[in-house]
Design a protein around this motif. Structure first.
Motif, PDB file in Angstrom:
ATOM      1  N   GLU A 138       9.857  11.656  -1.306  1.00 21.29           N
ATOM      2  CA  GLU A 138       9.884  12.559  -0.153  1.00 21.29           C
ATOM      3  C   GLU A 138       9.648  11.817   1.165  1.00 21.29           C
ATOM      4  O   GLU A 138      10.156  12.192   2.213  1.00 21.29           O
ATOM      5  N   VAL A 139       8.853  10.735   1.088  1.00 24.55           N
ATOM      6  CA  VAL A 139       8.600   9.945   2.294  1.00 24.55           C
ATOM      7  C   VAL A 139       9.839   9.123   2.631  1.00 24.55           C
ATOM      8  O   VAL A 139      10.217   8.969   3.794  1.00 24.55           O
ATOM      9  N   ASN A 140      10.490   8.660   1.591  1.00 20.75           N
ATOM     10  CA  ASN A 140      11.724   7.897   1.778  1.00 20.75           C
ATOM     11  C   ASN A 140      12.797   8.754   2.460  1.00 20.75           C
ATOM     12  O   ASN A 140      13.536   8.272   3.313  1.00 20.75           O
ATOM     13  N   THR A 141      12.864  10.024   2.087  1.00 18.82           N
ATOM     14  CA  THR A 141      13.834  10.939   2.705  1.00 18.82           C
ATOM     15  C   THR A 141      13.548  11.064   4.197  1.00 18.82           C
ATOM     16  O   THR A 141      14.470  11.119   5.020  1.00 18.82           O
ATOM     17  N   ALA A 142      12.238  11.092   4.530  1.00 17.95           N
ATOM     18  CA  ALA A 142      11.867  11.230   5.944  1.00 17.95           C
ATOM     19  C   ALA A 142      12.316  10.021   6.764  1.00 17.95           C
ATOM     20  O   ALA A 142      12.584  10.144   7.960  1.00 17.95           O
ATOM     21  N   ILE A 202       6.060   7.015  22.769  1.00 17.37           N
ATOM     22  CA  ILE A 202       6.255   8.066  21.769  1.00 17.37           C
ATOM     23  C   ILE A 202       5.728   7.529  20.431  1.00 17.37           C
ATOM     24  O   ILE A 202       5.994   6.385  20.075  1.00 17.37           O
ATOM     25  N   VAL A 203       4.978   8.346  19.726  1.00 17.04           N
ATOM     26  CA  VAL A 203       4.475   7.924  18.410  1.00 17.04           C
ATOM     27  C   VAL A 203       5.021   8.860  17.343  1.00 17.04           C
ATOM     28  O   VAL A 203       4.886  10.084  17.449  1.00 17.04           O
ATOM     29  N   TYR A 204       5.680   8.278  16.369  1.00 13.66           N
ATOM     30  CA  TYR A 204       6.106   9.044  15.191  1.00 13.66           C
ATOM     31  C   TYR A 204       5.130   8.796  14.059  1.00 13.66           C
ATOM     32  O   TYR A 204       4.852   7.644  13.714  1.00 13.66           O
ATOM     33  N   GLY A 205       4.575   9.857  13.516  1.00 13.33           N
ATOM     34  CA  GLY A 205       3.697   9.734  12.360  1.00 13.33           C
ATOM     35  C   GLY A 205       4.379  10.378  11.163  1.00 13.33           C
ATOM     36  O   GLY A 205       4.781  11.534  11.222  1.00 13.33           O
ATOM     37  N   ILE A 206       4.531   9.621  10.114  1.00 14.72           N
ATOM     38  CA  ILE A 206       5.180  10.170   8.913  1.00 14.72           C
ATOM     39  C   ILE A 206       4.112  10.376   7.844  1.00 14.72           C
ATOM     40  O   ILE A 206       3.396   9.434   7.485  1.00 14.72           O
ATOM     41  N   ARG A 229       0.828  -1.194   0.000  1.00 20.97           N
ATOM     42  CA  ARG A 229       0.000   0.000   0.000  1.00 20.97           C
ATOM     43  C   ARG A 229       0.869   1.254   0.000  1.00 20.97           C
ATOM     44  O   ARG A 229       0.678   2.164   0.799  1.00 20.97           O
ATOM     45  N   GLY A 230       1.832   1.314  -0.888  1.00 18.82           N
ATOM     46  CA  GLY A 230       2.653   2.497  -1.083  1.00 18.82           C
ATOM     47  C   GLY A 230       3.279   3.007   0.199  1.00 18.82           C
ATOM     48  O   GLY A 230       3.973   2.281   0.912  1.00 18.82           O
ATOM     49  N   ASP A 231       2.980   4.279   0.532  1.00 20.96           N
ATOM     50  CA  ASP A 231       3.620   4.918   1.680  1.00 20.96           C
ATOM     51  C   ASP A 231       3.159   4.365   3.025  1.00 20.96           C
ATOM     52  O   ASP A 231       3.729   4.701   4.058  1.00 20.96           O
ATOM     53  N   GLY A 245      -2.949  15.603   5.766  1.00 19.65           N
ATOM     54  CA  GLY A 245      -3.046  16.755   4.872  1.00 19.65           C
ATOM     55  C   GLY A 245      -1.815  17.650   4.897  1.00 19.65           C
ATOM     56  O   GLY A 245      -1.753  18.644   4.167  1.00 19.65           O
ATOM     57  N   THR A 246      -0.834  17.341   5.723  1.00 17.18           N
ATOM     58  CA  THR A 246       0.406  18.129   5.689  1.00 17.18           C
ATOM     59  C   THR A 246       1.275  17.642   4.515  1.00 17.18           C
ATOM     60  O   THR A 246       0.934  16.691   3.821  1.00 17.18           O
ATOM     61  N   LYS A 247       2.430  18.307   4.361  1.00 15.75           N
ATOM     62  CA  LYS A 247       3.303  17.981   3.229  1.00 15.75           C
ATOM     63  C   LYS A 247       3.827  16.540   3.331  1.00 15.75           C
ATOM     64  O   LYS A 247       4.243  16.135   4.420  1.00 15.75           O
ATOM     65  N   PRO A 248       3.808  15.776   2.248  1.00 20.81           N
ATOM     66  CA  PRO A 248       4.356  14.414   2.332  1.00 20.81           C
ATOM     67  C   PRO A 248       5.779  14.422   2.884  1.00 20.81           C
ATOM     68  O   PRO A 248       6.584  15.267   2.501  1.00 20.81           O
TER      69      PRO A 248
END
Lengths: 144, 434
Positions: A121-125, A103-107, A3-5, A55-58
């Motif tokens: 861009e998600v990969n960079t994150a 702690i929860v990280y949401g990307i 499912r992609g990202d 809805g924020t920047k990928p």
């Protein structure tokens, strides 16, 4: 991974595995919230990583201290027949089964349709989150 | 490279991108008359059918398992059976029993989640299980315990709690030992006790007086309560083999939803799932499950869909009982999978997912590549019945304030445990009053 990202949590965990000491457990979950509750049962400090769609920047990295505050529910997906991350954290809080530190990280993801591969861009994150997680782990170890 | 090509082709299909997370109900009321009910759902399998084209037959169980996070075993079973049907092989004996055991795990985990965490809060007037857990922590804990046992069965046999990896066409990648299965025995006995409590607990709920003349459709096996196989029957005369499915069932495009509506060509809407299975196969339940049903006041034909929560609890008793029976009689099979050669042909498979029959059909070429796939999930089959229920249900409660009416409609829809990925609590619900 289909499912992609949505796979960003798994990708981060797999990168992280190579960079943490043996006494830190890196577990891969499939999105079953109830199983999360089981997996953190005997842990004092838990860091959870998942894709979000707010809805924020990928690639935007969100960090929440879930042991202190509920997650903003709009960040996580709900379903009619499963329990997602935000719901299970609140259920665990109600049942006094939250770890002391959660702690929860949401990307922020870009595309969640079927297909293999994460957006650039998600990969960079992912790398950035791995760095931050290493710092988190380091500071939690110093405190404990 | 062949796989990469297929991937790129299928990614262009944008069903998911357009409807991700959208489930909605629209009700229009003019004065004291309901003039419109539209139940719109998102249905991922349409995309997967295209995604499968050009891929190898052996990928189908793993790819289709991804369609659903709560009933992946059903997808693996229906796809494996369909492939085995195409190749003319039959998985029997202890391998078949092991598949049935895996299915027991899925029913336990899926039903426990629905009964305790998703449906029960509706009967107490809570917004969700989190609110219910504040007042009834022990009950919610019991539900979690039951679900955990289901998960453990799936993990042990399938290798993973969601999207198991051990199932393959012809059997399994790895067959388990008797000793390994025995580790589940005590847990399943405890789970069976909790399930019996669930039957007693749900029997005491306050149920709306609502019964309809449904056509129930389920599998029917000569000896067993159906999981994996059988004929397709109904209470209104349907009695066919799975091979004949396409002659009797049709999917229709409906303008307001991206999901296809499935109906019986002869008679229209039909009802699949626990209530259908129970009504058509009561005599195949284990003595303990039958006794639990009787003590809950359930007779073999229950037409009140709200009581499906009791029936799910009865099925949890059955699944625990059946799992224990299988483990008791188990001996490790000599080989984990039956050897075979793929041949060109068409294969049909239908098994009982927790929420009803799941039909798969594949056409395969002589290299074992999938030429086309058809997947009809239970929710698609129940859509028309869900809408029909609402048409009948809403007029009885028209005088309720809109918020209460919305809540009751959600509850009515939840009887079917539909599969809708949503961005909010349940679904967008609009009531227009003129």
């Amino acid at each position: 991974m289909y499912r992609g990202d949505d796979a960003v949590g798994l990708a981060t965990a797999r990168h992280l595995k190579k960079h943490v000491p043996d006494y830190v457990s890196v577990l891969e979950g499939s999105g079953n919230g109830v199983a999360f509750m089981e997996s953190w049962k005997n842990a004092d400090t838990v860091i959870l990583i998942d894709a979000v769609h707010s809805g924020t920047k990928p690639g935007t990295i969100h960090r929440f201290d879930a042991s202190a505050h509920p997650l903003p529910s709009e960040f996580f997906r709900y379903s009619t027949h499963t329990f997602g991350v935000a719901e299970i954290i609140e259920l665990a809080r109600t049942l006094n089964q939250l770890p002391s530190h959660l702690i929860v990280y949401g990307i922020e993801g870009k595309r969640f349709e079927a297909g293999i591969g994460i957006s650039p861009e998600v990969n960079t994150a992912v790398q950035e989150v791995v760095n931050r997680l290493r710092q988190d782990i380091h500071s939690f170890l110093k405190v404990s | 490279m062949k796989n990469d090509k297929a991937k790129i082709k299928t990614i262009k299909v944008d069903y998911l991108a357009r409807v991700e997370g959208e489930g909605a109900l629209y009700i229009k009321i003019k004065g004291h008359t309901v003039t419109d009910v539209k139940f719109k759902i998102f249905e991922p399998p349409r995309f997967f059918e295209a995604f499968l084209r050009g891929r190898s037959f052996c990928e189908a169980p793993d790819i289709t398992a991804r369609i659903c996070g709560i009933c992946p075993v059903a997808y693996q079973m229906s796809s494996s059976h369909a492939m085995e049907d195409a190749f003319g092989i039959r998985v029997d004996g202890q391998l078949r029993a092991l598949r049935r055991l895996l299915y027991c795990g899925e029913w336990i985990e899926s039903h426990a989640l629905h009964v305790y965490l998703l449906h029960a809060p509706d009967f107490f007037g809570y917004d969700d299980a989190i609110q219910m857990a504040k007042d009834y922590p022990d009950i919610v804990q019991r539900g979690l315990q039951l679900k955990k046992t289901g998960n453990e069965v799936v993990i042990l046999i399938g290798g993973r709690e969601i999207h198991p990896i051990n199932v393959r066409v012809g059997g399994f990648y790895k067959a388990l030992t008797k000793q390994e299965l025995n580790t589940l025995t005590e847990k399943l006995k405890r789970a069976r006790d909790i399930a019996l409590e669930a039957v007693r607990w749900t029997a005491e709920f306050d149920y709306p007086d609502f019964e309809q003349d449904y056509e129930f459709v389920s599998l029917r096996h000569p000896d067993e309560y159906p999981f994996n196989e059988g004929k397709l029957i109904s209470n209104k005369g349907l009695d066919i083999s799975v091979h004949e499915y396409d002659n009797h069932f049709i999917e229709e495009q409906v303008a307001y939803t991206n999901a296809l509506h499935s109906k019986l060509k002869e008679r229209g809407a039909y009802f699949v799932g626990p209530l259908a299975r129970f009504n058509l196969n009561f005599d195949r339940l284990s003595p303990l499950a039958k006794e639990a049903a009787h003590s809950a006041g359930l007779s073999p034909v229950c037409r009140n869909p709200f009581k499906s929560i009791i029936v799910r609890s009865v099925e949890m008793v059955y699944a625990c009982d059946e799992a224990l029976r299988i483990i008791g009689q188990y001996e490790k099979p000599e080989i984990p999978a039956i050897p075979f050669q793929p041949i060109a042909g068409t294969g049909y498979g239908c098994t009982e997912a927790p929420r009803g029959i799941l039909y798969h059909r594949y056409r395969i070429d002589d290299n074992g590549r999938i030429l086309d796939a058809k997947i009809v999930p239970p929710t698609s089959q129940n859509q028309k019945t869900i809408e029909n229920d609402l048409w009948q249900f809403i007029p009885k409660y028209l005088d309720l304030p809109s918020e209460k009416l919305k809540y009751d409609c959600e509850k009515a829809i939840r009887n079917y445990d539909p599969c809708i990925s949503c961005a909010t609590h349940f679904l967008k619900l609009t009531i227009d009053r003129e």
